[in-house]
Write an enzyme that holds these catalytic residues in place. Sequence first.
Site, short mmCIF file in Angstrom:
data_model
loop_
_atom_site.label_atom_id
_atom_site.label_comp_id
_atom_site.label_asym_id
_atom_site.label_seq_id
_atom_site.Cartn_x
_atom_site.Cartn_y
_atom_site.Cartn_z
N ARG A 48 0.75 -1.25 -0.30
CA ARG A 48 0.12 -0.01 0.01
C ARG A 48 0.39 1.04 -0.18
O ARG A 48 0.15 2.24 -0.28
CB ARG A 48 -1.12 -0.28 0.91
CG ARG A 48 -1.81 1.23 0.99
CD ARG A 48 -2.72 1.68 2.20
NE ARG A 48 -1.86 0.79 3.57
CZ ARG A 48 -1.40 1.14 3.98
NH1 ARG A 48 -1.50 2.51 4.36
NH2 ARG A 48 -1.54 0.46 5.28
N ASP A 174 -5.09 17.63 -15.41
CA ASP A 174 -4.93 16.33 -16.03
C ASP A 174 -5.21 16.58 -17.72
O ASP A 174 -5.87 17.09 -18.65
CB ASP A 174 -6.90 16.12 -16.08
CG ASP A 174 -7.27 14.92 -16.50
OD1 ASP A 174 -6.81 14.48 -16.99
OD2 ASP A 174 -8.49 14.15 -16.16
N LYS A 199 -6.43 4.88 -19.88
CA LYS A 199 -6.94 5.44 -21.41
C LYS A 199 -5.53 5.08 -22.00
O LYS A 199 -5.33 4.36 -22.29
CB LYS A 199 -7.69 6.85 -21.17
CG LYS A 199 -8.14 7.71 -20.65
CD LYS A 199 -9.59 6.56 -20.77
CE LYS A 199 -10.58 6.97 -18.85
NZ LYS A 199 -10.99 8.44 -18.70
C1 LIG Z 1 -11.24 8.73 -17.43
C2 LIG Z 1 -11.06 10.15 -16.65
C3 LIG Z 1 -10.64 10.28 -16.02
C4 LIG Z 1 -11.27 9.16 -14.46
O1 LIG Z 1 -9.80 8.38 -15.24
P1 LIG Z 1 -10.65 7.01 -14.25
O2 LIG Z 1 -9.24 5.45 -14.31
O3 LIG Z 1 -12.18 5.53 -14.79
O4 LIG Z 1 -10.68 6.85 -12.78
C5 LIG Z 1 -10.36 11.76 -15.19
N1 LIG Z 1 -9.85 12.69 -16.28
C6 LIG Z 1 -10.37 12.23 -17.42
C7 LIG Z 1 -10.01 13.20 -18.59
C8 LIG Z 1 -10.54 10.90 -18.22
O5 LIG Z 1 -10.74 10.58 -19.30
#
Ligand SMILES: *Cc1c(COP(=O)(O)O)cnc(C)c1O
Length: 382
Positions: A48, A174, A199
């Site tokens: 963890r 992000d 992604k």
């Molecule tokens: C999918 C996504 C997230 C969240 O990610 P998870 O892996 O589903 O928790 C955050 N920001 C963006 C831009 C995303 O496309």
Amino acid sequence: MSRSKGFNTRALHDGERSIERSVTQPIFQSSTYIYEGEEDYTAVRYGRLNNTPNHEMLSAKIASLESTEDAVVTASGMSAVTTAILSLVGSGEHLLAQDNLYGGTYYFLQDDLPFWGREVSLFPTQESETIEQYLRPNTKAIYVESISNPLLKIPDFEKIISVAKKRGILTLIDSTFSSPYNFNPSALGFDVVVHSATKYLNGHTDVLAGAIAGPAELLKGIRKLLCHLGPTLDPHACFLLNRGIKTLGVRISRQNDTALKLAETIQKFPKIRKVFYPGLVSHPDYHRAQKWFRGCGGVFSFDFDGSEEELETALGKLTLPFNAPSLGGIESLITRPCKTSHSGISKLEREKLGITDTLVRVSVGLEDFEDLRRDFERALGG
Ligand SMILES: *Cc1c(COP(=O)(O)O)cnc(C)c1O
């Protein structure tokens, strides 16, 4: 960090450690490790605490690809987003974020952060050039996304960074939609970069993961909070994510090309009102993309000129893309944001954001362009 080497070389070799002469690093399927006299809690090797060999290798690799001092991986993109924000913005401090946000992030900012004593407000993404007016005396951080979903807007990063630096405000981005191959936010001056590694970074639609990259000083607090909250990436997912990252460059460069060609093709169909892709000259943020990005990624959206029923009939004729949310994987996906990512927002609110009920988002995978072109032509070209 080894900036002298190219992106693909770093993706393959940085962080890697050979064990027993193995060419790929094995999965350390061990929750705990033999104690060797460590005095600091976070130095004790335990799953963890994000310090197993699989974690350390991935952290080094992601830091190298983002050109930051440090990085950590997390159990999902949302745990990366929430941990970074909770660690950097304290109770009584203000977070300013763009209004066009990933759904999970949007709900976290609206529903949860105020409960924990953080002040939150949103600015219209298209007003990033005049962001000063939205700052408050207690603004601690500005939060943006490199490319917004689903209209692919790009904020004015240079303006945001210069305003933030002048006022001693932290900047978080992000960067999921651009990936480190197309864009390195830290080179422009962003402090902290978060990713949904689910992604592009993993890219194979088989792992949920996140990542946070930034200066060692900030990562220290983020790591500590991450250890307390506990969203740790398990060793097998670490292994799969590392394997995915090795081909990030070749995947994205192909996705950049195919998405641009497909967006150009679809733009000419009579039934398509508009295509949104920052690689197209018609996109309002085309010049920003040209200036800052190596490519615009595999995602674009289009607005269909017809009824929802006609749209569904047309989409039903597609044979290659799966109808599923998510993006950045090797298989092409399509989704209607009004039914998935933005279904929690009223139709009126959606329309204000420019997200019509006939908008379709496409995430282009690694299929041959010609096959995708023919598939979209047959379904939507008439
Ligand atoms: C999918 C996504 C997230 C969240 O990610 P998870 O892996 O589903 O928790 C955050 N920001 C963006 C831009 C995303 O496309």
